[in-house]
Motif scaffolding. Structure first.
Motif, PDB file in Angstrom:
ATOM      1  N   ASP A  15      47.692  17.196  57.121  1.00 23.77           N
ATOM      2  CA  ASP A  15      48.495  16.691  58.237  1.00 23.77           C
ATOM      3  C   ASP A  15      49.175  17.865  58.929  1.00 23.77           C
ATOM      4  O   ASP A  15      50.382  18.043  58.846  1.00 23.77           O
ATOM      5  N   ASN A  17      49.780  18.570  62.058  1.00 20.70           N
ATOM      6  CA  ASN A  17      50.742  18.333  63.142  1.00 20.70           C
ATOM      7  C   ASN A  17      51.911  17.465  62.692  1.00 20.70           C
ATOM      8  O   ASN A  17      52.736  17.060  63.495  1.00 20.70           O
ATOM      9  N   ARG A  18      51.944  17.188  61.399  1.00 20.56           N
ATOM     10  CA  ARG A  18      53.107  16.548  60.762  1.00 20.56           C
ATOM     11  C   ARG A  18      53.534  15.247  61.427  1.00 20.56           C
ATOM     12  O   ARG A  18      54.720  15.023  61.688  1.00 20.56           O
ATOM     13  N   ASN A  19      52.556  14.411  61.759  1.00 22.12           N
ATOM     14  CA  ASN A  19      52.916  13.103  62.298  1.00 22.12           C
ATOM     15  C   ASN A  19      52.651  12.000  61.272  1.00 22.12           C
ATOM     16  O   ASN A  19      52.547  10.831  61.610  1.00 22.12           O
ATOM     17  N   MET A  21      50.078  11.200  59.529  1.00 23.83           N
ATOM     18  CA  MET A  21      48.763  10.560  59.466  1.00 23.83           C
ATOM     19  C   MET A  21      47.708  11.629  59.716  1.00 23.83           C
ATOM     20  O   MET A  21      47.992  12.681  60.297  1.00 23.83           O
ATOM     21  N   PHE A  22      46.504  11.347  59.273  1.00 19.84           N
ATOM     22  CA  PHE A  22      45.397  12.235  59.578  1.00 19.84           C
ATOM     23  C   PHE A  22      44.814  11.806  60.917  1.00 19.84           C
ATOM     24  O   PHE A  22      44.418  10.650  61.092  1.00 19.84           O
ATOM     25  N   ASP A  23      44.769  12.706  61.860  1.00 18.43           N
ATOM     26  CA  ASP A  23      44.325  12.340  63.196  1.00 18.43           C
ATOM     27  C   ASP A  23      43.595  13.516  63.855  1.00 18.43           C
ATOM     28  O   ASP A  23      43.429  14.587  63.253  1.00 18.43           O
ATOM     29  N   ASP A  26      45.076  17.004  63.922  1.00 12.54           N
ATOM     30  CA  ASP A  26      44.916  17.833  62.722  1.00 12.54           C
ATOM     31  C   ASP A  26      43.595  18.596  62.772  1.00 12.54           C
ATOM     32  O   ASP A  26      43.544  19.770  62.401  1.00 12.54           O
TER      33      ASP A  26
HETATM   34 CA   LIG Z   1      48.420  14.455  61.667  1.00 15.71          CA
END
Ligand SMILES: [Ca+2]
Ligand SMILES: [Ca+2]
Ligand SMILES: [Ca+2]
Ligand SMILES: [Ca+2]
Length: 212
Positions: A15, A17-19, A21-23, A26
Motif C-alpha cells: 500500500d 500510497n497509504r490509502n 487498500m491495494f489500488d 500502488d
Molecule cells: Ca493503496
C-alpha cells in the motif's frame, strides 16, 4: 533515499500510497521507471492514464466522483465486505481521467477513446458533458465504433431535452433513467416515466431503472 519514497514496511505491504487498500496508485508507485516500455506514447501507463493532467495517475483527486461512481456501479467486486455489487462484478476496468468534474474538453475525451480503442477495451463508459464537440472527438467516437468498441454515454442530469455532448454524436449509446411515480422504479416501462434527474428526447437509446 528520496524523501518521497515510502518506508520499507509500506513498500513490503504494497500500500505505497497509504490509502488503506491495494489500488492502481500502488502499482504506479511500484513499477514506474520513466520509460515507455511498450512504445505507445504514454510513459508508465500502468493503471490507466490521466488525460486531464497528462500523467500516469488517473486518481480522482478532486473527489468529484462521477467516473469513479460509474466504475463502482458497473464493476464493483462482490463478496469483499465493502459497498455494493456492480452490474458486471467480474469485469475489469481501467480508469481514464479526462477532467475534474462533469464538464470537460471533448478533446481530452477523444484521446481517452482512442487510447481505449487501441488498447483493446470493449466498452467506454462516461458520465460527461463536454463544452465542445470537436472534429477530433467525433472522429474518435467513429473510430471506436469501427473497431467494435461500445461508448456508453450519459444523457446527463438536467431534466431537459437539451443535447448533451458527447452522447449526441452518432455511434454512442446514450442512456437515461426511468422510474414510475409512486411505485417501484422496477415497474417503469415507458420512456415517459423518466427520472427527473435525467435528460430525455430523441437521442435516448436505452432506458434503465434508476433512483437518483
Ligand atoms: Ca493503496
Ligand atoms: Ca515503464
Ligand atoms: Ca506506455
Ligand atoms: Ca493525475
Amino acid at each position: 533515499m528520496d524523501p518521497t519514497t515510502p518506508p520499507t514496511a509500506d513498500r513490503q505491504a504494497g500500500d505505497l500510497n497509504r490509502n488503506c487498500m491495494f489500488d492502481g496508485g500502488d502499482l504506479v508507485l511500484m513499477f514506474s521507471d520513466g520509460k515507455d516500455d511498450d512504445g505507445n506514447g504514454y510513459v508508465d501507463d500502468i493503471a490507466g492514464w490521466d488525460f486531464y493532467h497528462n500523467d500516469n495517475d488517473p486518481y480522482d483527486d478532486t473527489r468529484y466522483g462521477h467516473g469513479t461512481g460509474e466504475a463502482n456501479d458497473s464493476s464493483a467486486e462482490p463478496n469483499n465486505g465493502m459497498g455494493s455489487i456492480g452490474t458486471c462484478p467480474h469485469c475489469r476496468f481501467v480508469m481514464l481521467r479526462v477532467g475534474e468534474s462533469f464538464i470537460t474538453d471533448s478533446n481530452n475525451f477523444a484521446k481517452a477513446v482512442v487510447y481505449a480503442t487501441d488498447n483493446g477495451f470493449k466498452v467506454v463508459q462516461e458520465a460527461l458533458g463536454t463544452i465542445n464537440q470537436t472534429a477530433f472527438s467525433r472522429t474518435a467516437i467513429d473510430y471506436a465504433y469501427s473497431k467494435g468498441v461500445l461508448i456508453d454515454a450519459s444523457m446527463a442530469d438536467e431534466n431537459s431535452r437539451h443535447h448533451n455532448m458527447p452522447a449526441t454524436w452518432n455511434h454512442t449509446l446514450p442512456v437515461h433513467t426511468v422510474r414510475f411515480n409512486g411505485d417501484s422504479f422496477h415497474n417503469s416501462s415507458s420512456f415517459l416515466a423518466f427520472d427527473s434527474c435525467t435528460n430525455y428526447g430523441g437521442h435516448a437509446a436505452l432506458s434503465v431503472a434508476g433512483t437518483s
